[in-house]
Design an enzyme around this catalytic site. Structure first.
Site: not given
Length: 240
Positions: A92, A193
């Site tokens: 992320t 993600c």
């Protein structure tokens, strides 16, 4: 289809009576490695009974972080450093305009259930977004909080908040990140993600047309935290 995390009883995450959680906000940006070292030390102190629980709100300089499920190919364009971490999840982005909240709680004293704890963090985010009339939703196969984007097409959704946690001796650390006004183009350099479906993107409160500041989010986040986890008390910043 009902998300199984929506059926979990989250009331058991309220701490013992008289147990107020320290609430700390850092005004200047905090280097990710320094924040990680601080969390490790604080979590160990909480587990040893030497420090109170803590929620730490901050911003990072631009950085990519990789969780335990991260893959090298998730970083498409290494425009910023990539820092491996021990949290759950994949790759992320963290950076200015994103409210990061590191949540250090003793789940042994609350509820030693990782799945329910993640659901409680999701609920805290959902209640925070509700303060701005944004409907955040859980997804069974995607951790985090999502908003529907019918303006982009049928079935389109954007992630507005990410969750990644780690536990040591049942003390949590790492936490959540809510996109307030980050540069969303930096998410294009990664597979956020691990989600590759083109219908699922990333958004922020400002991207949704809301003139919201970090301070606005901080106030709503504290109220939401207290409604899920119990009382807080102001804590002075320490050098991380």
């Amino acid at each position: 289809m009902v998300n199984s995390r929506e059926t979990l009883d989250l009331t058991t995450f309220v701490g013992p009576a008289g147990n107020a959680v320290d609430w700390r906000i850092s005004d200047s940006r905090v280097d990710y490695a320094a924040a990680l070292a601080f969390m490790e030390a604080r979590a160990a102190a909480i587990a040893a009974g030497e420090a109170p629980e803590l929620v730490w709100l901050l911003e990072h300089p631009p950085v990519y972080t990789s969780g335990t499920s991260g893959k090298p190919e998730d970083l498409r364009d290494p425009r910023f450093p990539l820092v491996p971490t021990g949290r759950g999840g994949q790759v992320t982005y963290h950076g200015p305009g994103q409210r990061v909240a590191y949540v250090m709680l003793d789940l042994k004293r609350r509820r030693p259930d990782v799945r329910a704890y993640v659901a409680a963090l999701e609920e805290m985010i959902i209640r925070t977004l509700d303060a701005f009339n944004v409907r955040g939703e859980r997804r069974e196969d995607r951790v985090g909080v999502w908003v529907r984007r019918p303006d982009k097409g049928e079935g389109y959704e954007d992630k507005i908040a990410a969750i990644g946690v780690r536990l040591k001796r049942w003390v949590s650390f790492h936490g959540i990140a809510i996109n307030v006004e980050p540069d969303l183009t930096h998410f294009q350099a990664i597979v956020p993600c691990g989600v590759t479906d083109p219908r699922y993107g990333v958004t922020s409160l400002v991207d949704l047309g809301l003139p919201v500041t970090l301070t606005d989010v901080d106030l709503a986040l504290r109220q939401a935290f207290e409604s899920v986890f119990g009382a807080t008390r102001a804590s002075l910043p320490e050098t991380a």
